[in-house]
Design a protein around this motif. Sequence first.
Motif, PDB file in Angstrom:
ATOM      1  N   UNK A 182       0.837  -1.213   0.000  1.00  0.00           N
ATOM      2  CA  UNK A 182       0.000   0.000   0.000  1.00  0.00           C
ATOM      3  C   UNK A 182       0.865   1.253   0.000  1.00  0.00           C
ATOM      4  N   UNK A 183       1.971   1.242   0.749  1.00  0.00           N
ATOM      5  CA  UNK A 183       2.864   2.396   0.816  1.00  0.00           C
ATOM      6  C   UNK A 183       3.473   2.688  -0.550  1.00  0.00           C
ATOM      7  N   UNK A 184       3.768   1.651  -1.308  1.00  0.00           N
ATOM      8  CA  UNK A 184       4.355   1.827  -2.638  1.00  0.00           C
ATOM      9  C   UNK A 184       3.359   2.484  -3.598  1.00  0.00           C
ATOM     10  N   UNK A 185       2.057   2.314  -3.362  1.00  0.00           N
ATOM     11  CA  UNK A 185       1.043   2.879  -4.247  1.00  0.00           C
ATOM     12  C   UNK A 185       0.797   4.364  -3.981  1.00  0.00           C
ATOM     13  N   UNK A 186       1.140   4.823  -2.792  1.00  0.00           N
ATOM     14  CA  UNK A 186       0.876   6.214  -2.439  1.00  0.00           C
ATOM     15  C   UNK A 186       1.769   7.159  -3.227  1.00  0.00           C
ATOM     16  N   UNK A 187       1.213   8.286  -3.621  1.00  0.00           N
ATOM     17  CA  UNK A 187       2.003   9.316  -4.277  1.00  0.00           C
ATOM     18  C   UNK A 187       2.363  10.340  -3.221  1.00  0.00           C
ATOM     19  N   UNK A 188       3.629  10.437  -2.937  1.00  0.00           N
ATOM     20  CA  UNK A 188       4.065  11.336  -1.884  1.00  0.00           C
ATOM     21  C   UNK A 188       4.091  10.631  -0.544  1.00  0.00           C
ATOM     22  N   UNK A 189       4.561  11.337   0.446  1.00  0.00           N
ATOM     23  CA  UNK A 189       4.687  10.779   1.794  1.00  0.00           C
ATOM     24  C   UNK A 189       3.463  11.160   2.621  1.00  0.00           C
ATOM     25  N   UNK A 190       2.837  10.187   3.287  1.00  0.00           N
ATOM     26  CA  UNK A 190       1.689  10.518   4.141  1.00  0.00           C
ATOM     27  C   UNK A 190       2.126  11.379   5.329  1.00  0.00           C
ATOM     28  N   UNK A 191       1.381  12.462   5.555  1.00  0.00           N
ATOM     29  CA  UNK A 191       1.671  13.371   6.658  1.00  0.00           C
ATOM     30  C   UNK A 191       0.378  13.702   7.387  1.00  0.00           C
ATOM     31  N   UNK A 192       0.530  14.249   8.594  1.00  0.00           N
ATOM     32  CA  UNK A 192      -0.633  14.770   9.299  1.00  0.00           C
ATOM     33  C   UNK A 192      -0.206  16.002  10.080  1.00  0.00           C
ATOM     34  N   UNK A 193      -1.173  16.819  10.376  1.00  0.00           N
ATOM     35  CA  UNK A 193      -0.939  18.002  11.188  1.00  0.00           C
ATOM     36  C   UNK A 193      -1.871  17.929  12.384  1.00  0.00           C
ATOM     37  N   UNK A 194      -1.293  17.989  13.568  1.00  0.00           N
ATOM     38  CA  UNK A 194      -2.109  17.857  14.774  1.00  0.00           C
ATOM     39  C   UNK A 194      -2.810  19.154  15.151  1.00  0.00           C
ATOM     40  N   UNK A 195      -2.485  20.239  14.493  1.00  0.00           N
ATOM     41  CA  UNK A 195      -3.139  21.531  14.757  1.00  0.00           C
ATOM     42  C   UNK A 195      -3.526  22.177  13.445  1.00  0.00           C
ATOM     43  N   UNK A 196      -4.470  23.070  13.525  1.00  0.00           N
ATOM     44  CA  UNK A 196      -4.895  23.759  12.317  1.00  0.00           C
ATOM     45  C   UNK A 196      -3.845  24.797  11.907  1.00  0.00           C
ATOM     46  N   UNK A 197      -3.794  25.120  10.620  1.00  0.00           N
ATOM     47  CA  UNK A 197      -2.833  26.121  10.151  1.00  0.00           C
ATOM     48  C   UNK A 197      -3.087  27.477  10.794  1.00  0.00           C
ATOM     49  N   UNK A 198      -2.038  28.268  10.905  1.00  0.00           N
ATOM     50  CA  UNK A 198      -2.167  29.606  11.462  1.00  0.00           C
ATOM     51  C   UNK A 198      -1.842  30.655  10.414  1.00  0.00           C
ATOM     52  N   UNK A 199      -2.398  31.841  10.582  1.00  0.00           N
ATOM     53  CA  UNK A 199      -2.143  32.937   9.648  1.00  0.00           C
ATOM     54  C   UNK A 199      -2.182  34.256  10.405  1.00  0.00           C
ATOM     55  N   UNK A 200      -1.365  35.201   9.952  1.00  0.00           N
ATOM     56  CA  UNK A 200      -1.328  36.520  10.583  1.00  0.00           C
ATOM     57  C   UNK A 200      -0.715  37.525   9.617  1.00  0.00           C
TER      58      UNK A 200
END
Length: 148
Positions: A99-117
Amino acid sequence: MLVVFLPLTLASQTQKRFKVCVNVYGDDAQITNTLESNLKREFRLLGDVDIVDFDENWHFVYSTSYLEAKFKDGRKRGYVAIASVWYERVPDSYFKVDRLAQLKGQPVYSSRSPGAALYDTDILDKHCVWTVGNVDKVYLTPVRKLLR
């Protein structure tokens, strides 16, 4: 002398090192270079962070994008809107090998929402110091405590 320095040398070699990829996206080369160089410098100053490219084996990605504020006639206002997010790589052991070989790119996650200012272009270096300090406090320090 060996009794004093040998434990320090061994401790520094066995310390967990974090591989961080820093990405900066925007349309002004000067602002991009300022943000990227300051962020990388601040991460290196933490002492246990190695800066790597996206194509390398990284643990975390700090990705930031900015838009420069301009008047309708094109004059610069002296401010940039900066949005950023911190990604963590999902370990390969979480996936079946086929399954990992089929993925395009590296699986990632973010534990917090993005910030902006909105930031003044004159204090981008201070923004980088604050940002890396916050990343260190929120993300890296808990991992360091776990690895002790």
